[in-house]
Design a protein around this motif. Structure first.
Motif, short mmCIF file in Angstrom:
data_model
loop_
_atom_site.label_atom_id
_atom_site.label_comp_id
_atom_site.label_asym_id
_atom_site.label_seq_id
_atom_site.Cartn_x
_atom_site.Cartn_y
_atom_site.Cartn_z
N ALA A 440 0.27 -2.01 -4.54
CA ALA A 440 0.70 -0.84 -5.33
C ALA A 440 2.09 -0.97 -5.86
CB ALA A 440 0.85 0.33 -4.28
N PHE A 443 2.26 -1.05 -10.22
CA PHE A 443 1.97 0.23 -10.86
C PHE A 443 3.25 1.22 -10.58
CE2 PHE A 443 -0.14 2.24 -7.35
CZ PHE A 443 0.28 3.51 -7.27
N GLN A 469 -5.12 4.43 -7.35
CA GLN A 469 -3.59 4.10 -7.16
C GLN A 469 -3.15 4.94 -6.04
OE1 GLN A 469 -2.73 4.99 -11.41
NE2 GLN A 469 -2.20 2.81 -11.55
#
Length: 568
Positions: A440, A443, A469
């Motif tokens: 993660a 992003f 996400q």
């Protein structure tokens, strides 16, 4: 404050009577007693000023008290809801109780306290005025009280009727709220528009609201008719009292001051008695609602032994979570969801559970997370029954990513740190480490405020991201935990194939020696497991390594037959 206000009110009324009597005596003697009149006038003015000052502060004190009561009960409702067993959240009866408590949670306690004090003030004021009325004629007060009793009884009677209707309509109110949320919620917005469901849900909502409001207004109409009749009767009674006083003045039984004071206080008597009647009705009506809060407080959790002392696991070797002949049946269910489950979940290993929908995988997770207790059998951690652990201690050993994981509308940093909220401080580098292991970090860094970015669009300056996400953040939250075991319930279902493959290829490294229990339908996921259990109709029908099950030709081979062919 209320007692002081009442005494000053009585004092100002009495000073006004003394002033009128002084003027009357002066006129009758045809001589001016300026000093006595001015002395009485000054006292009347001072008492009236003090009365209004104290009255203002009395209102402020009442607001403070009611706010404290309301906030206390509001907090207790949410504290109770958070403390109840998970099983209550699968019970319609509990949601009815919770709905009624939440309806009463803020405004009703506030109304009870404010109205109770206001009614007390009106009652004390009536006692003050009653002494004046009683001095004029002893029959006036009982007559005035008798005029107001029918209105009080009517209002109490219909408060009970409306409360019974409210109890009967609780389920309908929840349905109304549900359809309202479908029309306004972000989660349902896409499908409502895509399938043109707005008119359909709106029709359901309107039908329910018409049924609820129609019955309520029918009762209110009957109450209004009877209240009008009682009010007309009370008005005749009050004017009969006026006629009685006027007749007394004609006969010379009362003084000019008595008549003047009676005419001044008469409207206040009427208003106060109406206020007392309204106050008793409002307190009674709202107290019925507030009772719903205590119905919630009286809800008892599942009967089980409470453990306070933490358990020390005396083992330097890796420990295991073991299920020994575990069975479970939901309350009111006709048959067991799980039967005779034997399963080993060792630290440092990846264990997979596969099975078709309805096989019992979600129920198994609930038992492992101690959201439910087995009907039969035992679950042990490091050879110690999990029932010997305090719930809070046991759950420090377990972390999970559920299929329906939560999306918290707080910062990314807080989203991840919620995985181990007991830590005194949450260091950014450790949060970043968990995010990197979950895939993660990249992003998150691209977001407007990085790890300080507020997630979701509910609050100002929030940022929405894809479901995949969001799932990476949920995985990071679980990896941030210091637990010994990680449960992944379809935890990568929203990830793209590349991200999922990378995550599971690095799973053991990402776990830092923890055990992982993976629930999945995907061949690409379970092939990375050290050991696999196949669950069907609540029973384990196969177990073994990937290679063993692949060549066994059983249920597992049948589930992934196409993938096995592609491997060759």
């Amino acid at each position: 404050m209320i007692i002081l206000e009442t005494l000053l009110f009585f004092g100002s009324i009495y000073a006004l009577k003394m002033l009128i009597d002084a003027v009357s005596i002066t006129i009758s003697k045809e001589q001016t007693e300026v000093e006595e009149i001015m002395y009485t006038l000054v006292w009347a003015a001072l008492l009236t000023i003090c009365y209004h000052v104290i009255k203002a502060f009395s209102v402020y004190a009442t607001e403070i008290q009611s706010a404290k009561v309301s906030e206390h009960l509001y907090a207790k409702i949410h504290e109770k809801a958070a403390a109840l067993d998970y099983s209550f959240y699968e019970s319609p009866e509990y949601f009815d109780v919770l709905q009624r408590a939440k309806e009463s949670g803020y405004d009703r306690p506030h109304a009870v306290v404010v109205t109770l004090f206001d009614t007390l003030k009106q009652v004390l004021g009536l006692f003050a005025i009653a002494s004046v009325i009683f001095s004029i004629d002893a029959l006036l007060l009982p007559l005035l009280v008798a005029c107001m009793l029918p209105t009080l009884f009517i209002r109490i009677y219909y408060s009970d009727k409306l409360n019974l209707l409210r109890l009967r309509h609780t389920a309908l109110e929840r349905q109304s709220g549900y359809f309202g949320s479908l029309l306004t919620s972000e989660n349902s917005a896409k499908e409502v528009r895509l399938f043109g469901l707005g008119d359909h849900f709106m029709s359901r909502l309107v039908d329910i609201r018409k049924a609820i409001v129609g019955e309520r207004l029918a009762i209110s109409y009957r109450r209004t008719i009877k209240e009008v009749m009682a009010t007309v009767l009370a008005t005749f009674g009050f004017f009969a009292c006026i006629a009685y006083v006027v007749w007394g003045s004609i006969k010379g039984l009362v003084t000019i001051g008595d008549i003047a004071v009676f005419l001044v206080i008469f409207p206040q008597v009427f208003n106060m008695m109406q206020g007392v009647t309204n106050g008793i009705t409002v307190v009674y009506h709202n107290n019925i609602f507030v009772k719903s809060i205590f119905d919630l407080f009286d809800v008892k959790g599942t009967e089980k032994r409470t453990v306070e002392t933490e358990v020390t696991i005396e083992s330097e070797a890796p420990i295991s979570l073991e299920l020994d002949n575990v069975s479970f049946i939901y309350p009111h269910a006709a048959k067991p969801t799980l039967s005779g489950i034997n399963l080993s979940f060792p630290e440092g290993k990846v264990v997979a559970i596969v099975g078709l929908n309805g096989a019992g995988k979600s129920t198994l997770i609930k038992l492992i997370c101690k959201l439910y207790e087995p009907t039969q059998g035992n679950i042990s951690l490091g050879n110690v029954s999990i029932n010997s652990f305090p719930d809070r201690q046991y759950r420090r050993y377990i972390s999970a990513v559920f299929q329906d994981f939560c999306r918290y509308n707080v910062s990314v940093l807080e989203n991840i740190s919620l995985g181990d909220i007991s830590k005194p401080t949450h260091e950014l580098n450790k949060v970043k480490s968990a995010a990197q292991r979950a895939g993660a970090h990249e992003f998150i860094e691209s977001l407007s405020d990085g790890y300080d970015t507020i997630m979701g669009r509910i609050f100002e300056n929030g940022n929405e991201v894809s479901i995949g996400q969001w799932q990476k953040i949920a995985i990071a939250r679980a990896l941030y935990s210091s637990s010994k075991f990680l449960v992944l319930d379809e935890a990568t279902s929203a990830l793209d194939a590349k991200s999922e493959q990378k995550f599971f290829q690095e799973l053991k490294e990402n776990l830092n020696g923890r055990g992982a229990l993976v629930i999945s339908h995907r061949h690409s996921t379970v092939r990375h497991a050290d050991y696999i259990y196949v669950l069907s109709n609540g029973k384990i029908i196969e177990s073994g390594t990937y290679e063993q099950l692949q060549y066994a030709g059983g249920e597992f081979a049948s589930l992934f037959k196409k993938e096995f062919v592609q491997e060759f």
